[in-house]
Design a protein around this motif. Structure first.
Motif, PDB file in Angstrom:
ATOM      1  N   GLY A 126      74.664  59.786 111.123  1.00  0.00           N
ATOM      2  CA  GLY A 126      75.607  58.688 111.071  1.00  0.00           C
ATOM      3  C   GLY A 126      75.727  58.080 109.760  1.00  0.00           C
ATOM      4  N   ARG A 127      74.623  57.677 109.310  1.00  0.00           N
ATOM      5  CA  ARG A 127      74.472  56.874 108.035  1.00  0.00           C
ATOM      6  C   ARG A 127      75.192  57.835 106.904  1.00  0.00           C
ATOM      7  NH1 ARG A 127      71.626  52.730 106.454  1.00  0.00           N
ATOM      8  NH2 ARG A 127      70.763  53.659 104.566  1.00  0.00           N
ATOM      9  N   ALA A 128      74.860  59.071 106.997  1.00  0.00           N
ATOM     10  CA  ALA A 128      75.318  59.896 105.848  1.00  0.00           C
ATOM     11  C   ALA A 128      76.801  60.276 106.058  1.00  0.00           C
ATOM     12  CB  ALA A 128      74.550  61.365 105.854  1.00  0.00           C
ATOM     13  N   ILE A 129      77.384  60.248 107.456  1.00  0.00           N
ATOM     14  CA  ILE A 129      78.691  60.719 107.352  1.00  0.00           C
ATOM     15  C   ILE A 129      79.606  59.249 107.225  1.00  0.00           C
ATOM     16  CG2 ILE A 129      78.755  62.783 108.748  1.00  0.00           C
ATOM     17  CD1 ILE A 129      79.813  61.097 111.106  1.00  0.00           C
ATOM     18  N   GLY A 130      79.033  58.180 107.507  1.00  0.00           N
ATOM     19  CA  GLY A 130      79.780  57.017 107.302  1.00  0.00           C
ATOM     20  C   GLY A 130      79.948  56.772 105.923  1.00  0.00           C
TER      21      GLY A 130
ATOM     22  N   GLU B 203      83.568  63.534  90.736  1.00  0.00           N
ATOM     23  CA  GLU B 203      82.359  63.420  91.223  1.00  0.00           C
ATOM     24  C   GLU B 203      82.189  62.504  92.618  1.00  0.00           C
ATOM     25  OE1 GLU B 203      79.571  63.928  89.929  1.00  0.00           O
ATOM     26  OE2 GLU B 203      78.274  62.511  90.840  1.00  0.00           O
ATOM     27  N   ALA B 204      83.339  61.970  92.999  1.00  0.00           N
ATOM     28  CA  ALA B 204      83.521  61.143  94.116  1.00  0.00           C
ATOM     29  C   ALA B 204      83.626  62.280  95.315  1.00  0.00           C
ATOM     30  CB  ALA B 204      84.739  60.209  94.389  1.00  0.00           C
ATOM     31  N   GLU B 205      84.150  63.431  94.934  1.00  0.00           N
ATOM     32  CA  GLU B 205      84.137  64.532  96.033  1.00  0.00           C
ATOM     33  C   GLU B 205      82.803  65.207  95.916  1.00  0.00           C
ATOM     34  OE1 GLU B 205      87.600  66.955  94.708  1.00  0.00           O
ATOM     35  OE2 GLU B 205      88.883  65.550  95.589  1.00  0.00           O
TER      36      GLU B 205
ATOM     37  N   ARG C  33      80.608  65.351  99.560  1.00  0.00           N
ATOM     38  CA  ARG C  33      80.130  66.649 100.109  1.00  0.00           C
ATOM     39  C   ARG C  33      78.705  66.635 100.120  1.00  0.00           C
ATOM     40  NH1 ARG C  33      84.179  69.587 101.603  1.00  0.00           N
ATOM     41  NH2 ARG C  33      85.975  69.045 100.550  1.00  0.00           N
ATOM     42  N   ALA C  34      78.072  65.892  99.160  1.00  0.00           N
ATOM     43  CA  ALA C  34      76.595  65.983  99.180  1.00  0.00           C
ATOM     44  C   ALA C  34      76.011  65.042 100.749  1.00  0.00           C
ATOM     45  CB  ALA C  34      75.933  65.177  98.147  1.00  0.00           C
TER      46      ALA C  34
END
Ligand code: GRG
Length: 302
Positions: free
Chosen positions: A219-223, A264-266, A270-271
């Protein structure tokens, strides 16, 4: 082309069940609010949207071994959307973003006025807490679990979460933020409620600590990925596709695009998706739906 997991079908089926739960939520307020406030509330809650938070909650619940597949889990999940709806209704007000369009329709205050929108938004906060409590009770969760579920929702909505993040956001208008400040703001403003979606699903399913932690990490990462994608869409998409007017540049906000640049934002988004899927795998959580939802967060067009 059909893939092994058909996300389009999944979103349509789950979204329909969330819509029914939200209609029940608004109906349940009949007689408990002035009818004009309830109609404004209905506009904010039932005017579309991706319903990603409740869908994540239900998906996490199943991934954690939850077996209730009836209305009760959707009622629990819909409590997240009630908080989300209030935040958008208030965010669109003239004293904040002053937006005229949301999801391709007039914002709630454009349709029902500022007074009713303010009151309806405020009414949604206790309604969401009560709904989460009652749904968890109906699911047979014990008192400690019910308390964990409501606490996760209210903490994510509060000063250490969404409200605190919004405050930082308002405070930062017209000021250049660094990357860490930007992450800190959005982990609260956007990330906290998305993370709570996973945590509430895990808690309701009675997940063991390692599964709960894994879902929380996801959840933290997809947030963060969700907000980066939001900033990219705000900078590159159209009013027609978004159903709202882009606002970041006009409000002179620092965004992931202004801080990192588009490419870089993209890459950063994805990272975060890879990180989310990795955390699931490391925690032994087998959930193709959650992996597909993580990719959807950055591939979405609105
Ligand atoms: C007064 C300080 C203060 C706070 C009040 C207004 C508010 C609380 C909080 C605003 C929080 C906010 C606007 C967060 C934005 C999160 C976000 C990325 C929204 C877009 O979510 P989607 O894409 O929208 O899921 P849909 O339309 O699909 O539901």
């Amino acid at each position: 082309m059909k893939t092994a997991f058909d996300l389009e079908d999944y979103l349509a089926a789950e979204g329909a069940r969330v819509e029914s739960a939200l209609a029940r939520s608004v109906e349940a307020l009949h007689g408990r609010l002035d009818e004009d406030v309830r109609l404004a509330l209905g506009h904010g809650v039932l005017s579309g949207g991706k319903r990603i938070r409740p869908i994540l909650c239900v998906t996490a619940y199943r991934a954690a071994g939850g077996t209730a597949c009836d209305e009760r889990i959707y009622d629990l999940a819909a409590s997240l959307e009630l908080i989300h709806a209030y935040s958008l209704m208030h965010d669109d007000l003239p004293c904040m973003d002053d937006a005229e369009l949301r999801r391709g329709k007039p914002t709630t205050h454009r349709a029902h006025g500022e007074d009713l929108t303010t009151r309806a938004g405020a009414a949604l906060i206790p309604a969401a807490a009560l709904q989460a409590w009652m749904a968890a009770e109906a699911m047979g969760c014990d008192q400690a679990t019910r308390a964990c579920v409501v606490r996760a929702l209210m903490e994510a909505a509060g000063g250490g979460g969404m409200v605190g993040g919004q405050w930082l956001d308002l405070d930062a208008e017209g000021r250049a933020l660094g990357a860490d400040e930007l992450d800190g703001l959005h982990r609260r403003k956007t990330g906290a409620l998305l993370t709570a979606s996973l945590v509430m699903g895990a808690e309701a399913a009675g997940a063991p600590p390692e599964v709960r932690a894994s879902l929380q990490g996801y959840g933290r990462a997809i947030g963060l990925a969700f907000q980066i994608a939001d900033d990219i869409l705000d900078a590159t998409s159209t009013v027609e596709a978004l159903g709202k007017h882009p606002s970041d540049a006009h409000l002179e906000k620092s965004t992931y695009v202004s801080v990192y640049g588009l490419a870089e934002a993209e890459r950063h988004a994805r990272a975060q998706v890879e990180e989310a899927c990795g955390v699931l795998r490391d925690g032994g959580v087998e959930a193709p739906a959650l992996e597909a939802l993580a990719r959807f967060v950055v591939d979405r067009q609105h």
